[in-house]
Each structure stands twice: as structure tokens, then as C-alpha cells.
Write a protein that holds these residues in place. Structure first.
Motif, PDB file in Angstrom:
ATOM      1  N   ALA A   1     -11.182 -11.306  -0.313  1.00 56.25           N
ATOM      2  CA  ALA A   1     -11.935 -12.765  -1.009  1.00 56.25           C
ATOM      3  C   ALA A   1     -11.133 -12.676  -2.754  1.00 56.25           C
ATOM      4  O   ALA A   1     -10.914 -14.219  -2.895  1.00 56.25           O
ATOM      5  N   ARG A   2     -10.197 -11.244  -2.975  1.00 57.71           N
ATOM      6  CA  ARG A   2      -8.928 -11.822  -4.051  1.00 57.71           C
ATOM      7  C   ARG A   2      -7.658 -12.338  -3.506  1.00 57.71           C
ATOM      8  O   ARG A   2      -7.630 -13.158  -4.538  1.00 57.71           O
ATOM      9  N   LEU A   3      -7.606 -12.423  -2.632  1.00 62.07           N
ATOM     10  CA  LEU A   3      -6.446 -13.159  -2.062  1.00 62.07           C
ATOM     11  C   LEU A   3      -6.621 -14.914  -1.819  1.00 62.07           C
ATOM     12  O   LEU A   3      -5.572 -15.286  -2.618  1.00 62.07           O
ATOM     13  N   ARG A   4      -7.902 -14.867  -1.523  1.00 60.84           N
ATOM     14  CA  ARG A   4      -8.373 -16.287  -1.900  1.00 60.84           C
ATOM     15  C   ARG A   4      -8.330 -16.708  -3.076  1.00 60.84           C
ATOM     16  O   ARG A   4      -7.910 -18.260  -3.101  1.00 60.84           O
ATOM     17  N   ALA A   5      -8.768 -16.337  -3.294  1.00 62.74           N
ATOM     18  CA  ALA A   5      -8.820 -16.813  -5.257  1.00 62.74           C
ATOM     19  C   ALA A   5      -7.411 -16.799  -5.896  1.00 62.74           C
ATOM     20  O   ALA A   5      -7.279 -18.141  -6.389  1.00 62.74           O
ATOM     21  N   LEU A   6      -6.225 -16.285  -5.253  1.00 55.34           N
ATOM     22  CA  LEU A   6      -5.356 -16.137  -5.598  1.00 55.34           C
ATOM     23  C   LEU A   6      -4.696 -17.067  -5.119  1.00 55.34           C
ATOM     24  O   LEU A   6      -3.264 -17.177  -6.053  1.00 55.34           O
TER      25      LEU A   6
ATOM     26  N   ARG B   1       1.123  -1.248  -0.215  1.00 58.23           N
ATOM     27  CA  ARG B   1      -0.002  -0.838   0.650  1.00 58.23           C
ATOM     28  C   ARG B   1       0.902   1.048   0.170  1.00 58.23           C
ATOM     29  O   ARG B   1       0.829   2.122  -0.557  1.00 58.23           O
ATOM     30  N   LYS B   2       1.276   1.283   0.887  1.00 55.19           N
ATOM     31  CA  LYS B   2       2.824   2.561   1.167  1.00 55.19           C
ATOM     32  C   LYS B   2       4.040   2.813  -0.672  1.00 55.19           C
ATOM     33  O   LYS B   2       3.491   3.326  -1.013  1.00 55.19           O
ATOM     34  N   HIS B   3       3.929   1.189  -0.679  1.00 63.48           N
ATOM     35  CA  HIS B   3       4.259   1.913  -2.263  1.00 63.48           C
ATOM     36  C   HIS B   3       3.885   1.961  -3.750  1.00 63.48           C
ATOM     37  O   HIS B   3       3.912   3.246  -4.299  1.00 63.48           O
ATOM     38  N   LEU B   4       2.330   1.601  -3.433  1.00 53.68           N
ATOM     39  CA  LEU B   4       1.613   1.670  -3.947  1.00 53.68           C
ATOM     40  C   LEU B   4       1.200   3.821  -4.614  1.00 53.68           C
ATOM     41  O   LEU B   4       0.349   4.274  -5.251  1.00 53.68           O
ATOM     42  N   ALA B   5       1.032   4.273  -3.074  1.00 55.73           N
ATOM     43  CA  ALA B   5       1.193   5.811  -2.410  1.00 55.73           C
ATOM     44  C   ALA B   5       2.457   6.129  -3.053  1.00 55.73           C
ATOM     45  O   ALA B   5       2.262   7.668  -2.483  1.00 55.73           O
TER      46      ALA B   5
ATOM     47  N   PRO C   1       4.394 -11.634  -6.489  1.00 51.75           N
ATOM     48  CA  PRO C   1       4.078 -10.506  -6.177  1.00 51.75           C
ATOM     49  C   PRO C   1       3.613  -9.763  -7.064  1.00 51.75           C
ATOM     50  O   PRO C   1       2.729  -8.725  -5.619  1.00 51.75           O
ATOM     51  N   GLN C   2       3.672  -9.730  -8.144  1.00 52.88           N
ATOM     52  CA  GLN C   2       2.942  -8.790  -8.665  1.00 52.88           C
ATOM     53  C   GLN C   2       1.387  -8.748  -8.435  1.00 52.88           C
ATOM     54  O   GLN C   2       0.790  -7.845  -8.653  1.00 52.88           O
ATOM     55  N   ALA C   3       0.867 -10.130  -8.417  1.00 57.36           N
ATOM     56  CA  ALA C   3      -0.209 -11.080  -8.238  1.00 57.36           C
ATOM     57  C   ALA C   3      -0.797 -10.012  -7.237  1.00 57.36           C
ATOM     58  O   ALA C   3      -1.963  -9.826  -7.254  1.00 57.36           O
ATOM     59  N   VAL C   4      -0.309 -10.013  -6.504  1.00 60.14           N
ATOM     60  CA  VAL C   4      -0.687  -9.687  -4.930  1.00 60.14           C
ATOM     61  C   VAL C   4      -0.510  -8.037  -4.963  1.00 60.14           C
ATOM     62  O   VAL C   4      -1.692  -7.775  -4.453  1.00 60.14           O
ATOM     63  N   ILE C   5       0.226  -7.337  -5.458  1.00 59.79           N
ATOM     64  CA  ILE C   5      -0.151  -6.516  -4.953  1.00 59.79           C
ATOM     65  C   ILE C   5      -0.247  -5.629  -6.095  1.00 59.79           C
ATOM     66  O   ILE C   5      -2.043  -4.510  -5.913  1.00 59.79           O
ATOM     67  N   THR C   6      -1.188  -6.198  -7.605  1.00 64.12           N
ATOM     68  CA  THR C   6      -2.332  -5.896  -7.942  1.00 64.12           C
ATOM     69  C   THR C   6      -3.760  -5.841  -7.097  1.00 64.12           C
ATOM     70  O   THR C   6      -4.654  -5.212  -7.111  1.00 64.12           O
ATOM     71  N   ALA C   7      -3.910  -7.646  -6.624  1.00 60.54           N
ATOM     72  CA  ALA C   7      -5.120  -7.714  -5.744  1.00 60.54           C
ATOM     73  C   ALA C   7      -5.238  -6.271  -4.937  1.00 60.54           C
ATOM     74  O   ALA C   7      -6.156  -5.857  -4.432  1.00 60.54           O
ATOM     75  N   ILE C   8      -4.586  -5.946  -4.228  1.00 61.26           N
ATOM     76  CA  ILE C   8      -4.355  -4.606  -2.886  1.00 61.26           C
ATOM     77  C   ILE C   8      -4.787  -3.477  -3.567  1.00 61.26           C
ATOM     78  O   ILE C   8      -5.888  -2.713  -2.991  1.00 61.26           O
TER      79      ILE C   8
END
Length: 152
Positions: A90-95, A41-45, A72-79
Motif C-alpha cells: 500500500a505504501r509503495l502503491r502510494a509512492l 531490509r538487510k541494510h536497515l538491520a 530510493p530513500q523514500a522506498v527505504i522509508t516505506a520499508i
């Protein structure tokens, strides 16, 4: 706005508001996952200082994703794409795999730095931080705790 305090010569800028690596995620029971999410979240901001960027998606973040078999990029995308915490879960559960094997991962986290090769790397890092006399700091998670002042 970032919560980094002034740069320290041994480790750089320090974020004091990141979760402990010893804190498990409530839905998955995985240690370090709340921390990875907070760093993302800090990275995205645009608020993740260079001292954290160098290990972002590597180190514990990367090892966690390797354990889960996810990029890791898939996790960042979900975030990035989640609307709230429920949506993120829910997104992480699917991932993530159905069985995240939290016990295996959590044991690995708390012991990282305790193998023969790990102790060498841990000792080198402690020397760089000028705390080589701290025998109570016996894992890399402990060093994070010390660096972010959750351990004196």
C-alpha cells in the motif's frame, strides 16, 4: 543474521538469500523490486555487507527508482515504516506512479549490459571476476545470478 558466505577475492561477501533480479514483484510486476526490498531490509538491520553497500540505491536499485520517478530513500522509508507486506504494498502503491510501466522496465533489466557501452562494462566486470570466457552471461543480471550461484 546475515547469510553471507566467506568473502571471494573477485566480488567480496556474497548473500545467497537475496531474490534473483529476474524475480518480479507480485503486486507491481517489476523485476528487481523484490531484491531491492530484501537488500533494504538487510541494510536497515545492519546486515548488508560492504560488497553490496557500494551499489545499494545505485546500480539496478537506482535505475529502478529513476524509472519510477522516486527517491530510493523514500522506498527505504516505506520499508522501514511498513507493518507487514500488505502495508508495504500500500505504501509503495502510494509512492509509485499509477502506471509503473513494468514491461519497459523489465526489458531494460534483462538487457542491461547489451548495448555497446554496456558490453564494455560487462566484459570488464567479467574479467575482474575471472569469467571472461563465459559468453552465456550476457547481462548484469546474469552476473548477479552467477555470483550468487543461481547460474553455474
Amino acid at each position: 543474521m546475515t547469510s553471507a558466505k566467506p568473502t571471494r577475492p573477485d566480488t567480496g561477501a556474497i548473500l545467497y538469500d537475496l531474490p534473483s533480479p529476474y524475480l518480479p514483484h507480485l503486486a507491481f510486476g517489476l523485476l528487481h523490486l523484490p531484491r531491492f526490498i530484501a537488500k533494504a531490509r538487510k541494510h536497515l538491520a545492519g546486515e548488508l555487507p560492504p560488497s553490496y553497500q557500494r551499489n545499494f540505491t545505485k546500480g539496478f536499485d537506482g535505475f529502478l527508482c529513476l524509472h519510477l520517478g522516486v527517491d530510493p530513500q523514500a522506498v527505504i522509508t516505506a520499508i522501514r515504516e511498513s507493518k507487514n507486506e500488505e502495508d508495504l504494498t500500500a505504501r509503495l502503491r502510494a509512492l509509485f506512479p499509477k502506471n509503473v510501466d513494468a514491461a519497459k522496465w523489465n526489458r531494460k533489466v534483462v538487457q542491461m549490459g547489451m548495448s555497446e557501452m554496456g558490453r564494455e562494462a560487462l566484459d570488464a566486470t567479467k574479467k575482474k571476476m575471472a569469467i571472461e570466457n563465459r559468453e552465456d552471461l550476457c547481462s548484469f543480471a546474469d552476473l548477479i545470478e552467477y555470483d550468487e550461484e543461481r547460474i553455474e
